[in-house]
Scaffold this active site. Sequence first.
Site, PDB file in Angstrom:
ATOM      1  N   PHE A 116       0.859  -1.186   0.000  1.00  0.00           N
ATOM      2  CA  PHE A 116       0.000   0.000   0.000  1.00  0.00           C
ATOM      3  C   PHE A 116       0.898   1.240   0.000  1.00  0.00           C
ATOM      4  O   PHE A 116       1.904   1.276   0.715  1.00  0.00           O
ATOM      5  CB  PHE A 116      -0.897  -0.021   1.236  1.00  0.00           C
ATOM      6  CG  PHE A 116      -1.962   1.024   1.199  1.00  0.00           C
ATOM      7  CD1 PHE A 116      -3.041   0.905   0.332  1.00  0.00           C
ATOM      8  CD2 PHE A 116      -1.894   2.139   2.025  1.00  0.00           C
ATOM      9  CE1 PHE A 116      -4.034   1.873   0.290  1.00  0.00           C
ATOM     10  CE2 PHE A 116      -2.883   3.116   1.981  1.00  0.00           C
ATOM     11  CZ  PHE A 116      -3.950   2.979   1.118  1.00  0.00           C
ATOM     12  N   ASP A 187       2.322  -5.732   7.495  1.00  0.00           N
ATOM     13  CA  ASP A 187       1.113  -4.915   7.542  1.00  0.00           C
ATOM     14  C   ASP A 187      -0.069  -5.868   7.349  1.00  0.00           C
ATOM     15  O   ASP A 187      -0.175  -6.541   6.313  1.00  0.00           O
ATOM     16  CB  ASP A 187       1.174  -3.858   6.423  1.00  0.00           C
ATOM     17  CG  ASP A 187      -0.021  -2.910   6.444  1.00  0.00           C
ATOM     18  OD1 ASP A 187      -1.087  -3.303   6.964  1.00  0.00           O
ATOM     19  OD2 ASP A 187       0.115  -1.791   5.915  1.00  0.00           O
ATOM     20  N   TYR A 212     -10.381  -0.204  11.220  1.00  0.00           N
ATOM     21  CA  TYR A 212     -11.657   0.181  10.574  1.00  0.00           C
ATOM     22  C   TYR A 212     -12.087  -0.715   9.432  1.00  0.00           C
ATOM     23  O   TYR A 212     -13.154  -0.527   8.873  1.00  0.00           O
ATOM     24  CB  TYR A 212     -11.606   1.633  10.090  1.00  0.00           C
ATOM     25  CG  TYR A 212     -10.400   2.004   9.248  1.00  0.00           C
ATOM     26  CD1 TYR A 212     -10.304   1.607   7.932  1.00  0.00           C
ATOM     27  CD2 TYR A 212      -9.360   2.760   9.794  1.00  0.00           C
ATOM     28  CE1 TYR A 212      -9.200   1.947   7.169  1.00  0.00           C
ATOM     29  CE2 TYR A 212      -8.247   3.105   9.044  1.00  0.00           C
ATOM     30  CZ  TYR A 212      -8.179   2.695   7.731  1.00  0.00           C
ATOM     31  OH  TYR A 212      -7.087   3.025   6.982  1.00  0.00           O
ATOM     32  N   LYS A 213     -11.259  -1.696   9.065  1.00  0.00           N
ATOM     33  CA  LYS A 213     -11.639  -2.566   7.941  1.00  0.00           C
ATOM     34  C   LYS A 213     -12.408  -3.774   8.487  1.00  0.00           C
ATOM     35  O   LYS A 213     -13.544  -3.624   8.911  1.00  0.00           O
ATOM     36  CB  LYS A 213     -10.386  -2.974   7.160  1.00  0.00           C
ATOM     37  CG  LYS A 213      -9.637  -1.785   6.540  1.00  0.00           C
ATOM     38  CD  LYS A 213      -8.408  -2.285   5.805  1.00  0.00           C
ATOM     39  CE  LYS A 213      -7.511  -1.174   5.307  1.00  0.00           C
ATOM     40  NZ  LYS A 213      -8.080  -0.433   4.187  1.00  0.00           N
ATOM     41  N   ARG A 359     -13.159  -3.439  -7.064  1.00  0.00           N
ATOM     42  CA  ARG A 359     -12.727  -4.281  -5.953  1.00  0.00           C
ATOM     43  C   ARG A 359     -13.910  -4.596  -5.037  1.00  0.00           C
ATOM     44  O   ARG A 359     -14.717  -3.716  -4.732  1.00  0.00           O
ATOM     45  CB  ARG A 359     -11.655  -3.491  -5.182  1.00  0.00           C
ATOM     46  CG  ARG A 359     -10.961  -4.235  -4.093  1.00  0.00           C
ATOM     47  CD  ARG A 359      -9.848  -3.402  -3.512  1.00  0.00           C
ATOM     48  NE  ARG A 359     -10.365  -2.346  -2.634  1.00  0.00           N
ATOM     49  CZ  ARG A 359      -9.681  -1.814  -1.623  1.00  0.00           C
ATOM     50  NH1 ARG A 359      -8.442  -2.216  -1.376  1.00  0.00           N
ATOM     51  NH2 ARG A 359     -10.194  -0.865  -0.878  1.00  0.00           N
TER      52      ARG A 359
HETATM   53  C1  LIG Z   1      -2.173  -2.152   3.547  1.00  0.00           C
HETATM   54  C2  LIG Z   1      -2.630  -0.854   4.117  1.00  0.00           C
HETATM   55  N1  LIG Z   1      -1.863  -0.210   5.029  1.00  0.00           N
HETATM   56  C3  LIG Z   1      -2.250   0.973   5.552  1.00  0.00           C
HETATM   57  C4  LIG Z   1      -3.443   1.565   5.185  1.00  0.00           C
HETATM   58  C5  LIG Z   1      -3.915   2.888   5.696  1.00  0.00           C
HETATM   59  O1  LIG Z   1      -3.269   3.375   6.768  1.00  0.00           O
HETATM   60  P1  LIG Z   1      -3.931   4.563   7.629  1.00  0.00           P
HETATM   61  O2  LIG Z   1      -4.996   3.941   8.458  1.00  0.00           O
HETATM   62  O3  LIG Z   1      -2.804   5.118   8.372  1.00  0.00           O
HETATM   63  O4  LIG Z   1      -4.552   5.512   6.677  1.00  0.00           O
HETATM   64  C6  LIG Z   1      -4.254   0.932   4.262  1.00  0.00           C
HETATM   65  C7  LIG Z   1      -5.525   1.572   3.871  1.00  0.00           C
HETATM   66  O5  LIG Z   1      -6.290   1.135   3.094  1.00  0.00           O
HETATM   67  C8  LIG Z   1      -3.841  -0.295   3.711  1.00  0.00           C
HETATM   68  O6  LIG Z   1      -4.593  -0.907   2.806  1.00  0.00           O
END
Ligand SMILES: Cc1ncc(COP(=O)(O)O)c(C=O)c1O
Length: 400
Positions: A116, A187, A212-213, A359
């Site tokens: 990401f 991650d 939040y996901k 998606r």
């Molecule tokens: C793999 C990944 N890392 C990090 C994030 C986002 O990070 P943050 O919550 O700091 O915006 C996302 C957001 O979709 C993501 O898909």
Amino acid sequence: MMSQDLFERTRALFDLPEGVIYLDGNSLGAMPKAARERVRRELDESWGRELIRAWNTAGWIDMPSRIGDRIGELIGAPSGSVMAADSTSVNLYKALNAALRLAGPRKTILSDSGNFPTDLYIAEGVVATLDRGHALKVVAPEEAADAMDETVAVLMLTEVDYRTGRLHDMAALTAKAKALGIVTIWDLAHSAGALPVDLTGAGADFAVGCGYKYLNGGPGAPAFIYVRPGLQDEVTPVLSGWMGHAAPFEFDLHYRPAPAMHRLRAGTPAVLSMSALEAALTVWDGVEMSAVRARSITLSEAFIRTVEQLCPELELASPRDPERRGSQVSFRYPHGYEVMQALIAEGIIGDFRAPDIVRFGFTPLYLRLAEVEAAAGRLAAIVDQRLWDRAEFRARNKVT
Ligand SMILES: Cc1ncc(COP(=O)(O)O)c(C=O)c1O
């Protein structure tokens, strides 16, 4: 409990809008009823009545570790190894700084082009601010294993590719990294709550992820950070804030890190967001991640099968083998943005990732098979009949 009964039970725990088929829980999870009740209670009873006393009486001060422990159960992390805090980007910044320090003289951060963007941007920022000759090396995802050698300081990967859903073999990559003395950062943004994760079994050093996901903690929910237990006291916190101090309420003039994971806290936790996330995590009570995974595969396989039968024009961008896929499915289509807008106009919500990816996320806790099949049918019809080809679907929103 039979899988279908289990997921009808968990679906009832969510407040889902009528007439919507929600295939975007990989971006923002749906709202658990318990989250709304809990936030109301925190407002009315804790903040409203207890005021500052609530830090003690309502247990606000311990939320980051309490919530971290609950998340830990979903990702194979023992109690005391996960802290809920900050955003994923910020936690990555903390993890990467700590990992580079632990890695000694080595200078390379190895990542992949499926990562990401925030992960790569944070790494660029860390390299620039440390200014000690580190470099970020980005290879194709399938080249990550071969790109590891004794010059690599840190392997920093996202387990599930946000665009295609391609799943890395975390155990194998971590084992290889360990053998070469490379510190690992995973991650888990698209893994936590989506599929079984075993941080302990894999021997991962650091991990971060979103609240939040698939954890359904609400927009901008606190993220989490994991540090392998044996490593925690070796971490030098880059964000050496007072909440991570050994004795925050002694107000010393100098920083002394708190023991173990507590040093990964930086500032005051966002209590209202934390309370939504904590309540949201109760929907996982009595739910086995293996059952979620099995159901997610059933749903995503049905989606792919129906879309491909009805609309061969859509090119599958995700791995065909469900074992190599996270809990999402993507298709490529040159007018993907318009197609997604047309779907959303019908109440079928997924999202679009540039340049051409539509998606769809699969969240067994609240998604039914019949909804998945109906969504696939409408997607095929929108492409087949060019129902997307209207001016209103071309206007770009800020968030896609
Ligand atoms: C793999 C990944 N890392 C990090 C994030 C986002 O990070 P943050 O919550 O700091 O915006 C996302 C957001 O979709 C993501 O898909």
